[in-house]
Write an enzyme that holds these catalytic residues in place. Structure first.
Site, PDB file in Angstrom:
ATOM      1  CG  HIS A 389    -104.604 -40.578-109.750  1.00  0.00           C
ATOM      2  ND1 HIS A 389    -105.496 -39.537-109.945  1.00  0.00           N
ATOM      3  CD2 HIS A 389    -105.300 -41.722-110.005  1.00  0.00           C
ATOM      4  CE1 HIS A 389    -106.679 -40.040-110.290  1.00  0.00           C
ATOM      5  NE2 HIS A 389    -106.581 -41.353-110.342  1.00  0.00           N
ATOM      6  CB  CYS A 390     -98.339 -38.058-109.751  1.00  0.00           C
ATOM      7  SG  CYS A 390     -98.867 -36.385-110.170  1.00  0.00           S
TER       8      CYS A 390
END
Length: 429
Positions: A389-390
């Site tokens: 998720h980044c």
């Protein structure tokens, strides 16, 4: 100590445990979102981007189909009308986030651009050799990478700044005790995520922010909290705060940067061009007026107009009611997942058995990778996010499945989702 302005009260978002289910929005609300009106799938990825209400879709269409012009350029009616509409959206945005003046609101191309604007318009000139920035390596890359780039850029010119990481608690909050211990005489900026994009934990720095020295600026990444829970930048004591319009029902390509008046004189143009409100003389740029100082070039006019429409939609539902809805769904989701063998939660509201949450839950399931689980869930019509998720380089995080909700998510969606995860657990665990 810093002399913060008087802060308006900002009630803590409620938890599902103390709210009757009758306060949920009706499933009929999905009819307001064209992509969901007839979709068979269950959209559980609102932390990545929200679905767009009909009013937003129509606003973008109307701009392109009728009286298309540039804003703040011409004196003919099409152009002046757009200039006035954008000014109205700016004033509306200021009220929505609790800013004291529309001039504190800068429109950018997104929250990532807004955080980079802080680094470039403030950090490049304000920071001195030996200054420090406190940050969390477990935040979104957009709130990590700009500070590394700033450090590396300044080093090329002989100025060396230090990036000091702080910890996150098992419940997913910024560790205020660790932050307090790491504050030093050269600390100039503390950057924090308001609502964490993986953990779903809300950090307000309560008990710490009023004890920060005047020199320490506060930067909040409100990409996930904007449009999901009530946000008041004045109550937060923010010097900078950023928002992502596409996570607030608006179109992609628009971000909001809030700048407290006390930092205005320290800012320099980071994207100078047409309409930049700065004065170019023999000595270079002199600081101009906000917000035009940071808004060079043609703005994303339909995107900004869509933000105005989105804010009207959000306010029609009520931010407190939206927060209650997500809190109820989070409690239901946690209760359903907690009883499934093999489910393990990442740091966040679920960690340690809490039921408190704000619409974001991340978990893993034994016996199957997050990517494979997400693929299988999609085959059954449940659209979730998978991966790290980044988070930069993963930062030690396990790949996980992230479920995120909004007003168009219902209890039936949550119950069917947890039933499906339970059935898959029986197969894989």
């Amino acid at each position: 100590m810093r002399s913060a302005p008087a802060r308006r009260g900002s009630p803590a978002p409620p938890t599902g445990a103390d709210i009757p289910a009758g306060e949920l929005f009706s499933p009929r609300v999905r009819q307001d979102f064209p992509a969901l009106a007839t979709a068979a799938e269950v959209y559980l990825d609102s932390a990545a981007t929200t679905q767009k209400p009909r009013a937003v879709v129509e606003t973008v269409r109307e701009y392109h189909a009728s009286a298309t012009a540039n804003a703040a350029r011409g004196t003919y009616p099409w152009a002046t009308a757009l200039t006035q509409r954008i000014a109205g959206v700016r004033a509306h945005t200021a009220r929505f986030v609790g800013a004291g003046d529309p001039r504190d609101i800068v429109f950018t191309s997104g929250a990532t651009a807004a955080l980079n604007a802080v680094a470039l318009s403030w950090g490049l000139t304000a920071l001195r050799d030996g200054d420090q920035i406190l940050y969390s390596p477990r935040d979104h890359a957009a709130n990590v990478h700009p500070w590394y780039l700033l450090r590396d850029t300044l080093a090329r010119f002989g100025r060396r700044i230090e990036l000091v990481p702080y910890r996150v608690t098992p419940s997913g909050h910024a560790d205020t005790a660790d932050i307090a211990a790491k504050l030093g005489p050269r600390t100039r900026l503390l950057t924090v995520t308001h609502l964490h994009h993986v953990f779903g934990s809300l950090t307000t720095l309560a008990g710490l922010r009023d004890r920060l020295p005047e020199r320490v600026l506060l930067c909040y990444d409100c990409s996930q909290s904007g449009g999901h829970v009530p946000v008041d930048v004045t109550a937060l004591g923010a010097d900078f705060a950023v928002f992502a319009a596409h996570k607030m029902f608006a179109a992609p390509g628009v971000g909001v940067l809030y700048c407290h008046p006390r930092v205005h004189t320290d800012l320099r143009p980071f994207l100078p061009g047409g309409a930049t409100d700065a004065h170019l003389g023999p000595e270079g740029f002199d600081n101009g007026r906000m917000p035009g100082l940071l808004e060079g070039g043609t703005p994303n006019i339909p995107g900004i107009l869509s933000l105005g429409a989105a804010l009207e939609v959000l306010e029609s539902y009520g931010m407190a009611a939206i927060a209650r809805h997500n809190a109820i769904l989070t409690s239901r989701l946690l209760a359903g997942l907690r009883g499934i063998p093999g489910v393990d939660f990442l740091p966040g509201p679920a960690y340690g058995g809490e039921d408190r949450g704000h619409g974001i839950v991340s978990f893993t399931l034994d016996g199957i990778s997050a990517a494979d689980l997400g693929f299988v869930l999609a085959e059954y019509g449940f659209l979730v996010r998978t991966g790290t998720h980044c988070v930069p380089g993963g930062a030690g995080e396990a790949e996980s499945v992230r479920v995120s909700t909004h007003i168009y998510t219902g209890l039936d969606d949550i119950d069917r989702f947890t039933d499906r995860v339970r059935a898959l657990a029986e197969e894989f665990v």
